[in-house]
Structures are given as structure tokens and as C-alpha cells.
Design a protein around this motif. Structure first.
Motif, mmCIF file in Angstrom:
data_model
loop_
_atom_site.group_PDB
_atom_site.id
_atom_site.type_symbol
_atom_site.label_atom_id
_atom_site.label_comp_id
_atom_site.label_asym_id
_atom_site.label_seq_id
_atom_site.Cartn_x
_atom_site.Cartn_y
_atom_site.Cartn_z
ATOM 1 N N LEU A 21 0.860 -0.895 -0.020
ATOM 2 C CA LEU A 21 -0.034 0.130 0.264
ATOM 3 C C LEU A 21 1.012 1.218 0.341
ATOM 4 O O LEU A 21 2.328 1.483 0.621
ATOM 5 N N GLU A 22 0.589 1.654 -1.378
ATOM 6 C CA GLU A 22 1.510 3.191 -1.436
ATOM 7 C C GLU A 22 0.784 4.588 -0.841
ATOM 8 O O GLU A 22 0.016 4.379 -2.090
ATOM 9 N N ILE A 23 1.148 5.034 -0.437
ATOM 10 C CA ILE A 23 0.346 6.393 -0.007
ATOM 11 C C ILE A 23 1.535 7.783 -0.105
ATOM 12 O O ILE A 23 1.330 8.088 0.226
ATOM 13 N N TYR A 24 0.494 8.579 -1.392
ATOM 14 C CA TYR A 24 1.764 9.972 -1.574
ATOM 15 C C TYR A 24 0.844 11.585 -0.663
ATOM 16 O O TYR A 24 -0.778 11.334 -1.199
ATOM 17 N N LEU A 25 1.494 11.741 -0.705
ATOM 18 C CA LEU A 25 1.130 12.525 0.382
ATOM 19 C C LEU A 25 2.255 13.583 0.055
ATOM 20 O O LEU A 25 3.489 13.736 0.149
ATOM 21 N N ASP A 26 1.221 14.943 0.526
ATOM 22 C CA ASP A 26 2.076 15.886 1.082
ATOM 23 C C ASP A 26 1.561 16.914 1.967
ATOM 24 O O ASP A 26 1.003 16.696 2.018
ATOM 25 N N TYR A 27 2.496 17.264 2.312
ATOM 26 C CA TYR A 27 2.723 18.069 3.740
ATOM 27 C C TYR A 27 2.140 18.950 3.800
ATOM 28 O O TYR A 27 1.735 19.217 5.154
ATOM 29 N N VAL A 28 2.245 19.592 3.316
ATOM 30 C CA VAL A 28 1.092 20.851 3.222
ATOM 31 C C VAL A 28 -0.317 20.571 2.811
ATOM 32 O O VAL A 28 -0.978 22.335 1.993
ATOM 33 N N CYS A 29 -0.452 19.719 2.175
ATOM 34 C CA CYS A 29 -2.308 19.396 1.569
ATOM 35 C C CYS A 29 -3.320 19.439 2.283
ATOM 36 O O CYS A 29 -2.898 18.302 2.967
ATOM 37 N N PRO A 30 -4.422 19.738 3.093
ATOM 38 C CA PRO A 30 -5.184 19.815 4.036
ATOM 39 C C PRO A 30 -5.749 18.027 3.417
ATOM 40 O O PRO A 30 -6.006 17.669 4.943
ATOM 41 N N PHE A 31 -5.689 17.654 2.243
ATOM 42 C CA PHE A 31 -6.709 16.004 2.249
ATOM 43 C C PHE A 31 -5.580 15.996 2.954
ATOM 44 O O PHE A 31 -5.933 14.615 3.255
ATOM 45 N N GLU A 86 14.455 5.786 11.575
ATOM 46 C CA GLU A 86 13.299 5.325 12.663
ATOM 47 C C GLU A 86 12.282 6.657 13.109
ATOM 48 O O GLU A 86 10.822 6.184 13.626
ATOM 49 N N LYS A 87 12.230 7.946 12.573
ATOM 50 C CA LYS A 87 11.619 8.967 13.371
ATOM 51 C C LYS A 87 10.952 9.302 12.270
ATOM 52 O O LYS A 87 9.492 10.500 12.230
ATOM 53 N N PHE A 88 10.941 8.916 10.917
ATOM 54 C CA PHE A 88 10.001 9.981 9.960
ATOM 55 C C PHE A 88 8.476 9.521 10.382
ATOM 56 O O PHE A 88 7.674 10.754 9.354
ATOM 57 N N TRP A 89 8.112 8.962 10.083
ATOM 58 C CA TRP A 89 6.299 8.406 10.618
ATOM 59 C C TRP A 89 6.372 9.781 11.617
ATOM 60 O O TRP A 89 5.353 10.345 12.127
ATOM 61 N N THR A 90 7.102 9.393 12.459
ATOM 62 C CA THR A 90 6.608 10.037 14.261
ATOM 63 C C THR A 90 6.558 11.960 13.532
ATOM 64 O O THR A 90 5.775 13.134 13.875
ATOM 65 N N PHE A 91 7.602 12.321 12.665
ATOM 66 C CA PHE A 91 8.210 13.251 12.064
ATOM 67 C C PHE A 91 7.017 13.784 11.492
ATOM 68 O O PHE A 91 6.640 15.575 11.330
ATOM 69 N N SER A 92 6.730 13.651 10.793
ATOM 70 C CA SER A 92 5.520 13.441 9.743
ATOM 71 C C SER A 92 4.405 13.815 10.029
ATOM 72 O O SER A 92 3.863 14.547 10.184
ATOM 73 N N GLU A 93 3.958 13.074 11.087
ATOM 74 C CA GLU A 93 2.467 13.438 12.151
ATOM 75 C C GLU A 93 2.939 14.772 12.486
ATOM 76 O O GLU A 93 2.134 14.907 12.570
ATOM 77 N N ALA A 94 4.400 14.720 13.603
ATOM 78 C CA ALA A 94 3.492 16.432 13.986
ATOM 79 C C ALA A 94 3.848 17.335 12.797
ATOM 80 O O ALA A 94 3.513 18.813 12.968
ATOM 81 N N LEU A 95 4.382 17.065 11.925
ATOM 82 C CA LEU A 95 4.557 18.178 10.667
ATOM 83 C C LEU A 95 2.589 18.442 10.390
ATOM 84 O O LEU A 95 2.607 19.618 10.366
ATOM 85 N N PHE A 96 2.208 17.234 9.913
ATOM 86 C CA PHE A 96 0.847 17.416 9.532
ATOM 87 C C PHE A 96 0.348 18.121 10.654
ATOM 88 O O PHE A 96 -0.778 18.892 10.728
ATOM 89 N N GLN A 97 0.617 18.092 11.696
ATOM 90 C CA GLN A 97 0.027 18.249 13.166
ATOM 91 C C GLN A 97 -0.008 19.822 13.250
ATOM 92 O O GLN A 97 -1.523 20.622 13.496
#
Length: 205
Positions: A21-31, A86-97
Motif C-alpha cells: 500500500l503506497e500513500i502519496y502525501l504532501d505535507y502542506v495539503c489539507p487533504f 525510524e523517526k520519519f512517521w513520527t516527524f510526519s505526524e508532528a508536521l501534519f499537526q
């Protein structure tokens, strides 16, 4: 490209094939933020409990250049991959927040290296070395050794590779989801936890 397990015979050798499962995401996209928050918080535990043995999930960084800060935020993601993967997903969560801090209105008057400084501090909040992250991100205001003026930073080449990979398969908007190498158009940013669970039960066997 990802390969469905039922087509594993196409591979040379006996390496095991997982659903992908590949999820294409942009950090500054609200969706993208909407999809990520639902998926990471409420779907990931189900995947870890029920599907970890036959499903791999890949976060595909997807720069959207009509959001100028998109490049900068994704460079920060690449820096985290380099320093503390190993911090990538955690960082992504913080950035999306706090993605709205990087929207046009909130970043337009900020110098590029100042934005990097904020992103490095965000990295530090999840355990990434702030000084090393900023070192990778900072762009010099001096010409390069060959006199070049487009010197980039320490993650430019890595980001190029990620963008090239996305362009090869023609991903345009975010979020976009691929399952076993084929676009899964049924999944959208509005997918609820229940819908994710139903989709997983139907498709990951």
C-alpha cells in the motif's frame, strides 16, 4: 513497482511477496493531512495486529510545487530519513499537526533558511538532531566551488530521486493511493476508520 502476491511467480527466485500500500502525501495539503491523521492514528494499530505479516505500507513524499513550502517541508522529511529513519512517521505526524504554519500566508515573508530552522526545531521535538538536520537543509548564499549559483542543500539529490519516481508513474494530486502497483481510486481523504478496516479485510488476504 509493487507486485501483487498472486503474481509472485513473475519474480526470479523465491523471495516472499507482500501486498503493498503506497500513500502519496504532501505535507502542506489539507487533504493529505486528513488522510494521514486517520490512517496513522486509528488504522495503523489494526494493520500491526492483523496484517503485518502480509502488508507493507509506504509513505510516498509527493511535492506539489504550487505550494511553495511543499519543497521545503519535504526536504525536511528527507533529512529525517537520512539522520533518523525510524523517526520519519513520527516527524510526519508532528508536521501534519502544524502544517498550517507552512501555508502561503504564514510563510511568504520568511526567508528560506528561516523556514528550515523551524523545521529543524520540529525535528528536534521528535528526537532528531536539530543541528545536523539544519546542516543538511541550509542553503549557502555563496557560489559553489565551480561558481554555480544553484547549489541546493544536503538533501537535494535525494529529493530529486523521490520526485523522479513519482513522475514515472504519473501521480499528480495528493493524496493518491496505490495498491500493489495500481491506483486505488476508492480510497480518499474522507475514508473513515471503519471504511479502512472494511477495505483491508476485503483486499489484504
Amino acid at each position: 513497482m509493487a507486485l501483487a502476491p498472486k503474481f509472485a511467480g513473475l519474480k526470479l527466485g523465491e523471495a516472499r511477496t507482500l501486498h503493498t500500500l503506497e500513500i502519496y502525501l504532501d505535507y502542506v495539503c489539507p487533504f493529505s493531512a486528513k488522510l494521514f491523521k486517520t490512517f496513522y492514528k486509528t488504522v495503523t494499530p489494526t494493520i500491526n495486529e492483523k496484517y503485518a505479516s502480509n502488508l507493507q505500507v509506504i509513505f510516498r513524499q509527493h511535492v506539489q510545487p504550487w505550494h511553495p513550502s511543499s519543497t521545503l517541508t519535504h526536504e525536511a522529511g528527507v533529512a529525517v530519513l537520512r539522520l533518523a529513519p525510524e523517526k520519519f512517521w513520527t516527524f510526519s505526524e508532528a508536521l501534519f499537526q502544524e502544517q498550517d504554519k507552512y501555508f502561503d500566508v504564514n510563510a511568504v515573508n520568511e526567508k528560506r533558511n528561516e523556514t528550515y530552522s523551524r523545521l529543524a526545531k520540529l525535528g528536534a521535538s521528535v528526537g532528531v538532531d536539530e543541528s545536523q538536520m539544519l546542516k543538511l537543509l541550509t542553503v549557502s548564499d555563496k557560489p559553489g566551488p565551480d561558481g554555480g549559483l544553484n547549489t541546493g542543500n544536503g538533501v537535494t539529490n535525494d529529493l530529486k530521486l523521490l520526485i523522479k519516481a513519482n513522475r514515472v508513474i504519473g501521480v499528480h494530486v495528493s493524496p493518491t493511493v496505490f495498491f500493489n502497483g495500481i491506483e486505488e481510486k476508492s480510497i480518499s481523504s474522507s475514508f473513515t476508520t471503519k471504511e479502512w478496516e472494511e477495505w483491508l479485510q476485503k483486499n489484504v488476504v
